[in-house]
Design a protein around this motif. Structure first.
Motif, PDB file in Angstrom:
ATOM      1  N   LYS A  37       0.831  -1.207   0.000  1.00 39.86           N
ATOM      2  CA  LYS A  37       0.000   0.000   0.000  1.00 39.86           C
ATOM      3  C   LYS A  37       0.867   1.260   0.000  1.00 39.86           C
ATOM      4  O   LYS A  37       0.599   2.210  -0.747  1.00 39.86           O
ATOM      5  CB  LYS A  37      -0.915   0.017   1.230  1.00 39.86           C
ATOM      6  N   LYS A  47      -5.147 -17.606  -3.769  1.00 39.21           N
ATOM      7  CA  LYS A  47      -5.668 -17.050  -2.517  1.00 39.21           C
ATOM      8  C   LYS A  47      -5.011 -15.707  -2.210  1.00 39.21           C
ATOM      9  O   LYS A  47      -5.687 -14.739  -1.863  1.00 39.21           O
ATOM     10  CB  LYS A  47      -5.437 -18.024  -1.363  1.00 39.21           C
ATOM     11  N   ASN A  48      -3.694 -15.641  -2.364  1.00 38.58           N
ATOM     12  CA  ASN A  48      -3.014 -14.375  -2.090  1.00 38.58           C
ATOM     13  C   ASN A  48      -3.371 -13.314  -3.122  1.00 38.58           C
ATOM     14  O   ASN A  48      -3.481 -12.131  -2.793  1.00 38.58           O
ATOM     15  CB  ASN A  48      -1.502 -14.577  -2.040  1.00 38.58           C
ATOM     16  N   ASP A  54      -6.240 -12.923  -4.658  1.00 36.66           N
ATOM     17  CA  ASP A  54      -7.552 -12.383  -4.270  1.00 36.66           C
ATOM     18  C   ASP A  54      -7.464 -11.580  -2.981  1.00 36.66           C
ATOM     19  O   ASP A  54      -8.118 -10.553  -2.825  1.00 36.66           O
ATOM     20  CB  ASP A  54      -8.554 -13.535  -4.101  1.00 36.66           C
ATOM     21  N   ARG A  55      -6.625 -12.042  -2.055  1.00 34.89           N
ATOM     22  CA  ARG A  55      -6.462 -11.344  -0.772  1.00 34.89           C
ATOM     23  C   ARG A  55      -5.898  -9.942  -0.990  1.00 34.89           C
ATOM     24  O   ARG A  55      -6.392  -8.956  -0.405  1.00 34.89           O
ATOM     25  CB  ARG A  55      -5.529 -12.166   0.120  1.00 34.89           C
ATOM     26  N   THR A 105      -6.040  -8.179  -3.759  1.00 31.48           N
ATOM     27  CA  THR A 105      -7.055  -7.397  -4.476  1.00 31.48           C
ATOM     28  C   THR A 105      -8.077  -6.823  -3.507  1.00 31.48           C
ATOM     29  O   THR A 105      -8.444  -5.642  -3.592  1.00 31.48           O
ATOM     30  CB  THR A 105      -7.752  -8.273  -5.530  1.00 31.48           C
ATOM     31  N   ASP A 106      -8.550  -7.651  -2.576  1.00 26.17           N
ATOM     32  CA  ASP A 106      -9.545  -7.184  -1.601  1.00 26.17           C
ATOM     33  C   ASP A 106      -8.984  -6.056  -0.736  1.00 26.17           C
ATOM     34  O   ASP A 106      -9.674  -5.071  -0.461  1.00 26.17           O
ATOM     35  CB  ASP A 106      -9.981  -8.353  -0.704  1.00 26.17           C
ATOM     36  N   LYS A 107      -7.737  -6.184  -0.312  1.00 28.91           N
ATOM     37  CA  LYS A 107      -7.138  -5.184   0.582  1.00 28.91           C
ATOM     38  C   LYS A 107      -6.849  -3.866  -0.142  1.00 28.91           C
ATOM     39  O   LYS A 107      -6.934  -2.794   0.457  1.00 28.91           O
ATOM     40  CB  LYS A 107      -5.842  -5.727   1.178  1.00 28.91           C
ATOM     41  N   ALA A 127      -8.506  -2.801  -2.880  1.00 24.08           N
ATOM     42  CA  ALA A 127      -9.708  -2.264  -3.535  1.00 24.08           C
ATOM     43  C   ALA A 127     -10.257  -1.039  -2.807  1.00 24.08           C
ATOM     44  O   ALA A 127     -10.877  -0.168  -3.428  1.00 24.08           O
ATOM     45  CB  ALA A 127     -10.778  -3.342  -3.637  1.00 24.08           C
ATOM     46  N   ASP A 128     -10.034  -0.957  -1.508  1.00 26.87           N
ATOM     47  CA  ASP A 128     -10.515   0.205  -0.756  1.00 26.87           C
ATOM     48  C   ASP A 128      -9.829   1.490  -1.197  1.00 26.87           C
ATOM     49  O   ASP A 128     -10.356   2.590  -1.003  1.00 26.87           O
ATOM     50  CB  ASP A 128     -10.273   0.009   0.752  1.00 26.87           C
ATOM     51  N   LYS A 144      -9.705   0.707  -6.359  1.00 34.07           N
ATOM     52  CA  LYS A 144     -10.571  -0.298  -6.986  1.00 34.07           C
ATOM     53  C   LYS A 144     -10.577  -0.195  -8.505  1.00 34.07           C
ATOM     54  O   LYS A 144     -10.503  -1.193  -9.222  1.00 34.07           O
ATOM     55  CB  LYS A 144     -11.998  -0.162  -6.448  1.00 34.07           C
ATOM     56  N   LYS A 163     -10.055 -17.481 -12.571  1.00 30.46           N
ATOM     57  CA  LYS A 163     -10.867 -16.462 -13.220  1.00 30.46           C
ATOM     58  C   LYS A 163     -11.368 -16.972 -14.567  1.00 30.46           C
ATOM     59  O   LYS A 163     -10.671 -17.691 -15.284  1.00 30.46           O
ATOM     60  CB  LYS A 163     -10.051 -15.184 -13.428  1.00 30.46           C
TER      61      LYS A 163
END
Length: 424
Positions: free
Chosen positions: A233, A253-254, A256-257, A259-261, A263-264, A267, A277
């Protein structure tokens, strides 16, 4: 030397000029005359050196124009993304030629691809499994094939495609030219060449498994996955410096993990690509990144090989790959075509051995960077890290000689963990 010095057809020269290509790369200069001679060839060159055009240009000159229904040249690649990319390169080179190129790969409607093949094709680009699927369905005939390219051969071997390659080469006419391209000349690639090639000419334009000189390689030592995300970040917040970034992970898994973190924060600037995918999702993500509509691509190793995207400013190894050669392929996504780039590796304690193997392979130390003062060091361990940490402690605490793992050893085994924690 310019492309005009290599006796290339005017149609292809015009297409190259229109696309902004001026000078051939070393692998292109060395490969052209061998391929034209009709001899089998092994081309060894690191990623980003122009291997695709090295075989496409002479093949397209041999094909000359569209004729018949059956393919006269076949290119085998390991992934769907590479099929699309090779087809795009063909489209670029044949702007002023009449050549039919069809790409076939799994994960999409086979009937549509069968119909495209049946309607007529000069150059077929395929993944091994889908090639055999369509061949066994009776929709693909190979009596006219004169040239077979096995591209990213080391990756094909890593993915276990040897049986499919054998099947493909068994249905190709015995008299044909085989061109094998690879970033490394591993034992598996050597076996492949000895089984299917006749007195091949070996063209090697750089030492095996060496990164380009224009990649600045850096590392940060971090304690865990959540701290890696915090560091990522901080780095990505500098949009001017980190203008186009590929973040590589070992697991879906990492990917996607992360990406989720992220995206805030960004995004609309994120693309993610891995094998879970859907095919259209992956291709759209790749297209958005290539066209600059997304700034950050998060990818598992499916995207590490052969994906040609210009002006990637940074490659970030979020996870350190288990295979040292994979590191070279990953960082080859930046500093392409003579440009400069930066490769950053985020190294956890359990990955220390992996980074040492990489340094041994590339013959240099990766420069260690101090962690930013503003970095939040997390003490949160994810479930997989807890298991891995327990395994590391157990292995370090096990008495030598296979003796019983008694209470004293278990107590002593905690010290490595404390020692590592104190270093961050």
């Amino acid at each position: 030397m310019a492309f005009t010095d290599l006796n290339i057809s005017k149609q292809i020269l015009d297409a190259l000029a229109e696309a902004g290509f001026e000078e051939p790369t070393p692998i292109q200069r060395e490969a052209f005359p061998v391929i034209r001679s009709g001899k089998d060839m092994i081309g060894i060159a690191r990623t980003g050196t122009g291997k695709t055009l090295a075989y496409l240009i002479p093949i397209l000159m041999k094909l000359h124009y569209a004729q018949g229904k059956y393919p006269r040249a076949i290119v085998i690649v390991p992934t769907r993304e590479l099929v699309v990319q090779v087809c795009e390169s063909v489209e670029l080179l044949t702007e002023y030629m009449d050549i039919r190129c069809v790409g076939i790969y799994g994960g999409t409607n086979i009937r549509t691809q069968q119909n495209a093949v049946y309607e007529g094709v000069d150059l077929l680009v395929a993944t091994p499994g889908r090639f055999m699927d369509i061949y066994m369905n009776g929709m693909l005939r190979t009596p006219l094939v004169k040239t077979v390219v096995v591209d990213e051969a080391d990756r094909l071997m890593d993915l276990g495609f040897m049986p499919q390659l054998r099947s493909i080469l068994e249905v190709i006419p015995e008299k044909h030219q085989t061109l094998l391209f690879s970033a490394t000349f591993s034992t598996a690639v050597t076996a492949l060449a000895s089984e299917f090639m006749v007195a091949p000419v070996k063209v090697e334009v750089a030492p095996q498994a060496t990164p380009v000189d224009t990649v600045l390689q850096l590392r940060y030592d971090v304690p865990n996955i959540m701290t890696k995300i915090n560091l990522l970040k901080l780095l990505l917040a500098d949009k001017e410096e980190y203008s186009r970034v590929m973040v590589f992970t070992e697991s879906k898994k990492n990917a996607d993990r992360i990406t989720d973190k992220l995206a805030d924060y960004w995004k609309d600037e994120l693309s993610v690509i891995h094998s879970n995918k859907a095919q259209n999702t992956r291709l759209n993500a790749l297209r958005a990144f290539r066209e600059g509509r997304s700034r950050i691509m998060i990818a598992s190793d499916v995207a590490a090989r052969g994906i040609d995207i210009q002006d990637v400013s940074h490659v970030v190894n979020f996870d350190i790959p288990a295979l040292p050669e994979e590191y070279v392929h990953r960082i080859g996504r930046t500093a392409r075509a003579g440009k400069e780039g930066v490769a950053i590796s985020l190294v956890s304690p359990k990955e220390e051995e992996r980074i040492e193997m990489i340094e041994q392979l590339i013959g240099q130390k990766i420069e260690l960077q101090a962690l930013p003062e503003r970095l939040e060091i997390s003490d949160v361990l994810l479930d997989e890290e807890k298991i891995q940490t327990a395994n590391i402690i157990y292995q370090k605490g096990r008495p030598k000689g296979g003796g019983a793992f008694h209470a004293r050893s278990a107590k002593n085994s905690k010290s490595p963990e404390k020692k590592k924690k104190s270093s961050f």
